[in-house]
Design a protein around this motif. Structure first.
Motif, PDB file in Angstrom:
ATOM      1  N   ASP A   1      46.664  37.465   0.628  1.00 19.43           N
ATOM      2  CA  ASP A   1      47.701  37.497  -0.408  1.00 19.43           C
ATOM      3  C   ASP A   1      48.433  38.844  -0.416  1.00 19.43           C
ATOM      4  N   GLY A   2      48.683  39.383   0.779  1.00 18.06           N
ATOM      5  CA  GLY A   2      49.448  40.614   0.893  1.00 18.06           C
ATOM      6  C   GLY A   2      48.661  41.889   0.632  1.00 18.06           C
ATOM      7  N   GLN A   3      47.356  41.768   0.360  1.00 23.09           N
ATOM      8  CA  GLN A   3      46.528  42.945   0.083  1.00 23.09           C
ATOM      9  C   GLN A   3      45.543  43.167   1.230  1.00 23.09           C
ATOM     10  N   PHE A   4      45.347  44.446   1.636  1.00 19.67           N
ATOM     11  CA  PHE A   4      44.298  44.747   2.606  1.00 19.67           C
ATOM     12  C   PHE A   4      42.929  44.474   1.982  1.00 19.67           C
TER      13      PHE A   4
ATOM     14  N   GLU B   1      39.983  28.797  -2.607  1.00 23.16           N
ATOM     15  CA  GLU B   1      40.788  29.005  -3.829  1.00 23.16           C
ATOM     16  C   GLU B   1      40.266  30.178  -4.654  1.00 23.16           C
ATOM     17  N   ASP B   2      38.965  30.394  -4.658  1.00 25.64           N
ATOM     18  CA  ASP B   2      38.377  31.442  -5.502  1.00 25.64           C
ATOM     19  C   ASP B   2      38.668  32.853  -4.990  1.00 25.64           C
ATOM     20  N   ARG B   3      39.057  32.956  -3.725  1.00 27.38           N
ATOM     21  CA  ARG B   3      39.467  34.250  -3.146  1.00 27.38           C
ATOM     22  C   ARG B   3      38.342  35.298  -3.138  1.00 27.38           C
ATOM     23  N   ILE B   4      37.080  34.833  -3.084  1.00 29.07           N
ATOM     24  CA  ILE B   4      35.981  35.805  -3.048  1.00 29.07           C
ATOM     25  C   ILE B   4      35.167  35.709  -1.762  1.00 29.07           C
ATOM     26  N   ALA B   5      35.479  34.696  -0.932  1.00 29.16           N
ATOM     27  CA  ALA B   5      34.545  34.392   0.147  1.00 29.16           C
ATOM     28  C   ALA B   5      35.124  34.494   1.545  1.00 29.16           C
ATOM     29  N   THR B   6      36.412  34.336   1.702  1.00 27.09           N
ATOM     30  CA  THR B   6      36.980  34.195   3.050  1.00 27.09           C
ATOM     31  C   THR B   6      38.412  34.707   3.080  1.00 27.09           C
ATOM     32  N   LEU B   7      38.853  35.101   4.262  1.00 27.90           N
ATOM     33  CA  LEU B   7      40.251  35.512   4.420  1.00 27.90           C
ATOM     34  C   LEU B   7      41.169  34.301   4.611  1.00 27.90           C
ATOM     35  N   GLU B   8      40.580  33.114   4.759  1.00 32.91           N
ATOM     36  CA  GLU B   8      41.397  31.896   4.807  1.00 32.91           C
ATOM     37  C   GLU B   8      42.145  31.774   3.478  1.00 32.91           C
ATOM     38  N   ASN B   9      43.440  31.476   3.545  1.00 28.99           N
ATOM     39  CA  ASN B   9      44.199  31.407   2.282  1.00 28.99           C
ATOM     40  C   ASN B   9      44.810  30.034   2.013  1.00 28.99           C
ATOM     41  N   GLU B  10      44.596  29.104   2.942  1.00 22.18           N
ATOM     42  CA  GLU B  10      45.131  27.757   2.722  1.00 22.18           C
ATOM     43  C   GLU B  10      43.999  26.750   2.752  1.00 22.18           C
ATOM     44  N   THR B  11      43.998  25.856   1.772  1.00 25.58           N
ATOM     45  CA  THR B  11      42.953  24.833   1.734  1.00 25.58           C
ATOM     46  C   THR B  11      43.066  23.940   2.980  1.00 25.58           C
ATOM     47  N   LYS B  12      41.955  23.319   3.313  1.00 28.60           N
ATOM     48  CA  LYS B  12      41.856  22.588   4.586  1.00 28.60           C
ATOM     49  C   LYS B  12      41.950  21.082   4.376  1.00 28.60           C
ATOM     50  N   ASP B  13      42.593  20.412   5.330  1.00 21.89           N
ATOM     51  CA  ASP B  13      42.665  18.954   5.273  1.00 21.89           C
ATOM     52  C   ASP B  13      41.557  18.354   6.153  1.00 21.89           C
ATOM     53  N   MET B  14      41.458  17.042   6.126  1.00 20.93           N
ATOM     54  CA  MET B  14      40.357  16.396   6.838  1.00 20.93           C
ATOM     55  C   MET B  14      40.484  16.541   8.353  1.00 20.93           C
ATOM     56  N   ALA B  15      41.713  16.607   8.862  1.00 13.14           N
ATOM     57  CA  ALA B  15      41.878  16.762  10.308  1.00 13.14           C
ATOM     58  C   ALA B  15      41.267  18.092  10.760  1.00 13.14           C
ATOM     59  N   TYR B  16      41.518  19.148   9.989  1.00 13.35           N
ATOM     60  CA  TYR B  16      40.939  20.465  10.298  1.00 13.35           C
ATOM     61  C   TYR B  16      39.408  20.383  10.239  1.00 13.35           C
ATOM     62  N   MET B  17      38.918  19.742   9.178  1.00 11.48           N
ATOM     63  CA  MET B  17      37.466  19.698   8.983  1.00 11.48           C
ATOM     64  C   MET B  17      36.784  18.868  10.067  1.00 11.48           C
TER      65      MET B  17
END
Ligand SMILES: CC(C)(COP(=O)(O)OP(=O)(O)OC[C@H]1O[C@@H](n2cnc3c(N)ncnc32)[C@H](O)[C@@H]1OP(=O)(O)O)[C@@H](O)C(=O)NCCC(=O)NCCS
Length: 164
Positions: free
Chosen positions: A148-151, A23-39
């Protein structure tokens, strides 16, 4: 503060902290929060040498770090990739330093001779932590990812353990 190996019961805390980083957008290119199945799948893929550590304060998990496969090629079997995330309320208080220091010990004990990492040049907390612990800037991939659409530029850093 206690640093220990993660257990399945820690997964919800690990997920909460990871999602803060997303969510903070400073650490990863992942843009969707993760659910427990993913984790759960992520946890199950971290076996043997690919350890997950958590930092615990007063019984609460406040941060985690993991060694991840860098490449499936045999020639890179001694190289690990790294993830590290600290709870928003506990950043800048030495938790990351303690976790990463122990993660490096685990890496050496598991026959890794190098850790590499990918970080945003703009991530001041990450840069501070990595440089403090002796990581070297290898270079910067320009426009390596899109968030979020930005390089986004992505910096590679490394730390070698040979001779240490
Ligand atoms: C990056 C992160 C893991 C660092 O962990 P931390 O517990 O905050 O770091 P520490 O308190 O151990 O600080 C380590 C060093 O980094 C520097 N530092 C920490 N936060 C900083 C900030 N906001 N700005 C500049 N430097 C900072 C300091 O030099 C510090 O050393 P010192 O206190 O001895 O001077 C943590 O802030 C975090 O989880 N951020 C969000 C997720 C993330 O960015 N993960 C990394 C992805 S590449």
């Amino acid at each position: 503060m206690k640093i220990r190996q993660a257990q399945p019961l820690d997964l919800e805390s690990i997920r909460r902290i990871y999602n803060q980083g997303i969510e903070d957008r400073i650490a990863t290119l992942e843009n969707e929060t993760k659910d427990m199945a993913y984790m759960q799948q992520w946890y199950d893929s971290h076996r043997d040498r690919f350890v997950i550590l958590v930092a615990e304060e007063q019984g609460k998990v406040v941060g985690w770090a993991s060694l991840n496969p860098y490449s499936l090629r045999c020639a890179y079997a001694g190289v690990a990739d790294l993830s590290i995330y600290i709870d928003r309320d506990h950043r800048g208080k030495g938790v990351g330093s303690a976790l990463l220091t122990e993660l490096e010990e685990q890496a050496k004990a598991n026959q890794f001779y190098k850790i590499v990492l990918f970080t945003f040049p703009s991530n001041q907390g990450g840069q501070g932590l990595y440089r403090k612990l002796g990581y070297r800037e290898v270079g910067v991939f320009q426009n390596q990812g899109v968030l979020d659409g930005q390089f986004i530029d992505v910096m590679i850093m490394e730390k070698l353990f040979m001779g240490s």
